[in-house]
Design a protein around this motif. Structure first.
Motif, PDB file in Angstrom:
ATOM      1  N   PRO A 156       0.823  -1.211   0.000  1.00 16.30           N
ATOM      2  CA  PRO A 156       0.000   0.000   0.000  1.00 16.30           C
ATOM      3  C   PRO A 156       0.859   1.264   0.000  1.00 16.30           C
ATOM      4  O   PRO A 156       2.014   1.249   0.419  1.00 16.30           O
ATOM      5  CB  PRO A 156      -0.804  -0.104   1.297  1.00 16.30           C
ATOM      6  CG  PRO A 156      -0.771  -1.544   1.672  1.00 16.30           C
ATOM      7  CD  PRO A 156       0.560  -2.037   1.175  1.00 16.30           C
ATOM      8  N   GLY A 157       0.251   2.337  -0.446  1.00 15.50           N
ATOM      9  CA  GLY A 157       0.920   3.626  -0.435  1.00 15.50           C
ATOM     10  C   GLY A 157       0.303   4.562  -1.454  1.00 15.50           C
ATOM     11  O   GLY A 157      -0.583   4.173  -2.218  1.00 15.50           O
ATOM     12  N   SER A 158       0.779   5.798  -1.453  1.00 16.11           N
ATOM     13  CA  SER A 158       0.229   6.807  -2.357  1.00 16.11           C
ATOM     14  C   SER A 158       1.329   7.678  -2.932  1.00 16.11           C
ATOM     15  O   SER A 158       2.391   7.846  -2.326  1.00 16.11           O
ATOM     16  CB  SER A 158      -0.775   7.704  -1.622  1.00 16.11           C
ATOM     17  OG  SER A 158      -1.869   6.941  -1.161  1.00 16.11           O
ATOM     18  N   ILE A 159       1.042   8.238  -4.094  1.00 11.63           N
ATOM     19  CA  ILE A 159       1.910   9.204  -4.757  1.00 11.63           C
ATOM     20  C   ILE A 159       1.045  10.406  -5.098  1.00 11.63           C
ATOM     21  O   ILE A 159       0.022  10.267  -5.782  1.00 11.63           O
ATOM     22  CB  ILE A 159       2.543   8.637  -6.038  1.00 11.63           C
ATOM     23  CG1 ILE A 159       3.375   7.394  -5.713  1.00 11.63           C
ATOM     24  CG2 ILE A 159       3.379   9.703  -6.748  1.00 11.63           C
ATOM     25  CD1 ILE A 159       3.840   6.629  -6.950  1.00 11.63           C
ATOM     26  N   ILE A 160       1.436  11.579  -4.612  1.00  9.30           N
ATOM     27  CA  ILE A 160       0.715  12.820  -4.859  1.00  9.30           C
ATOM     28  C   ILE A 160       1.633  13.730  -5.668  1.00  9.30           C
ATOM     29  O   ILE A 160       2.727  14.083  -5.213  1.00  9.30           O
ATOM     30  CB  ILE A 160       0.332  13.526  -3.528  1.00  9.30           C
ATOM     31  CG1 ILE A 160      -0.353  12.570  -2.557  1.00  9.30           C
ATOM     32  CG2 ILE A 160      -0.490  14.783  -3.803  1.00  9.30           C
ATOM     33  CD1 ILE A 160      -1.655  11.989  -3.035  1.00  9.30           C
ATOM     34  N   GLN A 161       1.206  14.114  -6.869  1.00  7.40           N
ATOM     35  CA  GLN A 161       2.020  14.961  -7.747  1.00  7.40           C
ATOM     36  C   GLN A 161       1.502  16.397  -7.697  1.00  7.40           C
ATOM     37  O   GLN A 161       0.457  16.698  -8.278  1.00  7.40           O
ATOM     38  CB  GLN A 161       2.001  14.416  -9.168  1.00  7.40           C
ATOM     39  CG  GLN A 161       2.671  13.055  -9.257  1.00  7.40           C
ATOM     40  CD  GLN A 161       2.546  12.450 -10.637  1.00  7.40           C
ATOM     41  OE1 GLN A 161       1.474  12.430 -11.221  1.00  7.40           O
ATOM     42  NE2 GLN A 161       3.656  11.951 -11.156  1.00  7.40           N
ATOM     43  N   LEU A 162       2.239  17.225  -6.982  1.00 11.08           N
ATOM     44  CA  LEU A 162       1.907  18.641  -6.853  1.00 11.08           C
ATOM     45  C   LEU A 162       2.762  19.426  -7.845  1.00 11.08           C
ATOM     46  O   LEU A 162       3.675  20.159  -7.477  1.00 11.08           O
ATOM     47  CB  LEU A 162       2.181  19.126  -5.429  1.00 11.08           C
ATOM     48  CG  LEU A 162       1.422  18.436  -4.303  1.00 11.08           C
ATOM     49  CD1 LEU A 162       1.927  18.924  -2.946  1.00 11.08           C
ATOM     50  CD2 LEU A 162      -0.070  18.673  -4.436  1.00 11.08           C
ATOM     51  N   THR A 163       2.495  19.240  -9.106  1.00 11.99           N
ATOM     52  CA  THR A 163       3.266  19.903 -10.143  1.00 11.99           C
ATOM     53  C   THR A 163       2.484  19.908 -11.439  1.00 11.99           C
ATOM     54  O   THR A 163       1.773  18.936 -11.707  1.00 11.99           O
ATOM     55  CB  THR A 163       4.654  19.230 -10.324  1.00 11.99           C
ATOM     56  OG1 THR A 163       5.464  19.990 -11.185  1.00 11.99           O
ATOM     57  CG2 THR A 163       4.539  17.807 -10.829  1.00 11.99           C
ATOM     58  N   PRO A 164       2.538  20.957 -12.237  1.00 12.62           N
ATOM     59  CA  PRO A 164       3.224  22.220 -11.983  1.00 12.62           C
ATOM     60  C   PRO A 164       2.340  23.202 -11.207  1.00 12.62           C
ATOM     61  O   PRO A 164       1.130  23.227 -11.355  1.00 12.62           O
ATOM     62  CB  PRO A 164       3.492  22.761 -13.388  1.00 12.62           C
ATOM     63  CG  PRO A 164       2.341  22.253 -14.196  1.00 12.62           C
ATOM     64  CD  PRO A 164       1.996  20.900 -13.604  1.00 12.62           C
ATOM     65  N   TYR A 165       2.997  24.003 -10.383  1.00  8.37           N
ATOM     66  CA  TYR A 165       2.326  25.067  -9.639  1.00  8.37           C
ATOM     67  C   TYR A 165       1.833  26.148 -10.602  1.00  8.37           C
ATOM     68  O   TYR A 165       2.408  26.344 -11.675  1.00  8.37           O
ATOM     69  CB  TYR A 165       3.321  25.734  -8.687  1.00  8.37           C
ATOM     70  CG  TYR A 165       3.393  25.169  -7.292  1.00  8.37           C
ATOM     71  CD1 TYR A 165       3.448  23.801  -7.039  1.00  8.37           C
ATOM     72  CD2 TYR A 165       3.451  26.021  -6.208  1.00  8.37           C
ATOM     73  CE1 TYR A 165       3.542  23.318  -5.748  1.00  8.37           C
ATOM     74  CE2 TYR A 165       3.554  25.546  -4.912  1.00  8.37           C
ATOM     75  CZ  TYR A 165       3.590  24.190  -4.695  1.00  8.37           C
ATOM     76  OH  TYR A 165       3.683  23.710  -3.416  1.00  8.37           O
ATOM     77  N   LYS A 166       0.800  26.863 -10.196  1.00 10.96           N
ATOM     78  CA  LYS A 166       0.418  28.078 -10.920  1.00 10.96           C
ATOM     79  C   LYS A 166       1.589  29.047 -10.804  1.00 10.96           C
ATOM     80  O   LYS A 166       2.258  29.108  -9.771  1.00 10.96           O
ATOM     81  CB  LYS A 166      -0.843  28.698 -10.313  1.00 10.96           C
ATOM     82  CG  LYS A 166      -2.079  27.846 -10.507  1.00 10.96           C
ATOM     83  CD  LYS A 166      -3.284  28.475  -9.820  1.00 10.96           C
ATOM     84  CE  LYS A 166      -4.509  27.580  -9.961  1.00 10.96           C
ATOM     85  NZ  LYS A 166      -5.658  28.102  -9.201  1.00 10.96           N
ATOM     86  N   ARG A 167       1.835  29.796 -11.848  1.00 12.34           N
ATOM     87  CA  ARG A 167       3.022  30.663 -11.931  1.00 12.34           C
ATOM     88  C   ARG A 167       3.168  31.600 -10.728  1.00 12.34           C
ATOM     89  O   ARG A 167       4.265  31.754 -10.196  1.00 12.34           O
ATOM     90  CB  ARG A 167       2.995  31.464 -13.229  1.00 12.34           C
ATOM     91  CG  ARG A 167       4.203  32.360 -13.378  1.00 12.34           C
ATOM     92  CD  ARG A 167       4.459  32.735 -14.819  1.00 12.34           C
ATOM     93  NE  ARG A 167       5.503  33.724 -14.954  1.00 12.34           N
ATOM     94  CZ  ARG A 167       6.789  33.492 -14.793  1.00 12.34           C
ATOM     95  NH1 ARG A 167       7.201  32.295 -14.444  1.00 12.34           N
ATOM     96  NH2 ARG A 167       7.683  34.458 -14.963  1.00 12.34           N
ATOM     97  N   ASP A 168       2.101  32.252 -10.300  1.00 10.94           N
ATOM     98  CA  ASP A 168       2.192  33.203  -9.180  1.00 10.94           C
ATOM     99  C   ASP A 168       2.746  32.555  -7.912  1.00 10.94           C
ATOM    100  O   ASP A 168       3.435  33.196  -7.128  1.00 10.94           O
ATOM    101  CB  ASP A 168       0.830  33.820  -8.867  1.00 10.94           C
ATOM    102  CG  ASP A 168       0.381  34.813  -9.916  1.00 10.94           C
ATOM    103  OD1 ASP A 168       1.210  35.205 -10.770  1.00 10.94           O
ATOM    104  OD2 ASP A 168      -0.800  35.200  -9.880  1.00 10.94           O
ATOM    105  N   TYR A 169       2.442  31.283  -7.708  1.00  7.61           N
ATOM    106  CA  TYR A 169       2.929  30.573  -6.528  1.00  7.61           C
ATOM    107  C   TYR A 169       4.308  29.953  -6.787  1.00  7.61           C
ATOM    108  O   TYR A 169       5.160  29.946  -5.904  1.00  7.61           O
ATOM    109  CB  TYR A 169       1.939  29.503  -6.077  1.00  7.61           C
ATOM    110  CG  TYR A 169       0.674  30.091  -5.516  1.00  7.61           C
ATOM    111  CD1 TYR A 169       0.587  30.432  -4.175  1.00  7.61           C
ATOM    112  CD2 TYR A 169      -0.434  30.322  -6.326  1.00  7.61           C
ATOM    113  CE1 TYR A 169      -0.567  30.988  -3.645  1.00  7.61           C
ATOM    114  CE2 TYR A 169      -1.593  30.881  -5.813  1.00  7.61           C
ATOM    115  CZ  TYR A 169      -1.652  31.215  -4.472  1.00  7.61           C
ATOM    116  OH  TYR A 169      -2.801  31.767  -3.955  1.00  7.61           O
ATOM    117  N   ALA A 170       4.520  29.446  -7.998  1.00  9.12           N
ATOM    118  CA  ALA A 170       5.805  28.829  -8.335  1.00  9.12           C
ATOM    119  C   ALA A 170       6.957  29.813  -8.173  1.00  9.12           C
ATOM    120  O   ALA A 170       8.049  29.434  -7.741  1.00  9.12           O
ATOM    121  CB  ALA A 170       5.772  28.283  -9.759  1.00  9.12           C
ATOM    122  N   LEU A 171       6.720  31.061  -8.494  1.00  7.97           N
ATOM    123  CA  LEU A 171       7.765  32.083  -8.367  1.00  7.97           C
ATOM    124  C   LEU A 171       8.251  32.246  -6.929  1.00  7.97           C
ATOM    125  O   LEU A 171       9.353  32.739  -6.699  1.00  7.97           O
ATOM    126  CB  LEU A 171       7.252  33.434  -8.877  1.00  7.97           C
ATOM    127  CG  LEU A 171       7.001  33.525 -10.378  1.00  7.97           C
ATOM    128  CD1 LEU A 171       6.313  34.839 -10.727  1.00  7.97           C
ATOM    129  CD2 LEU A 171       8.313  33.379 -11.144  1.00  7.97           C
TER     130      LEU A 171
END
Length: 188
Positions: A156-171
């Motif tokens: 068992p387990g999970s993979i969460i892909q938090l990508t790509p960020y919105k530009r305003d936050y990625a900066l």
């Protein structure tokens, strides 16, 4: 003329997410990561128990653009996975599933404040066989592109892909992994 009256609550996920106060800055850019890691820790605790947390694994992968700018994260764990009850809670706005440990049921909504969508893949034990589930978490549909199948693996387990960020936050994502680590612990 026949008038139809709706009763009960209705919700507006886009409005709920829009109303989250989370200005683009260095601290807030780490909130989605913090929420994902905390969910992973809870999943590990659910699988192994509080006394066996050392059996748990949580991995954070940093994602950069070709020019070296940060654009997001992938968080992996060997926790309990997105079983039926966890998926039900995930789909419920302001879920009370984690209220005993201080959860308010809104952390994953921060993901959609900062990203357009989040890819989720998970394996869980349904009591007889391992199951694999994957979906895209979006404002329009919390389980878009849902796929459920027997698991190729039994862990068992999970993979969460938090990508790509919105530009305003990625900066505002800190550039160095060490800064992200320090910022992450300051948030918690």
């Amino acid at each position: 003329m026949d008038v139809r009256i709706q009763t009960g609550w209705d919700n507006d996920p886009a409005g709920r997410i829009r109303n989250l106060s989370l200005a683009p800055n260095a601290k807030n850019s780490l909130f989605p990561l913090f929420e994902a890691v905390m969910n992973s820790i809870h999943a590990v605790e659910d699988r192994f128990g509080k006394d066996n947390l050392s059996k748990g694994e949580v991995t954070i992968e940093l994602h950069r653009t070709e020019s070296g700018e940060m654009e997001g994260f992938t968080i992996s764990d060997n926790g309990i996975g997105f079983n039926e009850s966890n998926l039900e809670s995930f789909r419920r706005m302001d879920s009370r599933a984690k209220e005993k440990i201080g959860g308010k049921g809104v952390g994953r909504l921060v993901w959609l404040k900062v990203l357009d969508e989040v890819r989720i893949q998970s394996v869980y034990d349904d009591g007889s066989i391992g199951r694999s589930i994957s979906f895209d978490f979006k404002v329009s549909n919390p389980t878009d592109n849902l796929t459920l199948a027997p698991a190729d693996q039994s862990t068992p387990g999970s993979i969460i892909q938090l990508t790509p960020y919105k530009r305003d936050y990625a900066l505002h994502i800190p550039k160095k992994a060490s800064t992200i680590q320090i910022g992450f612990w300051l948030i918690s």
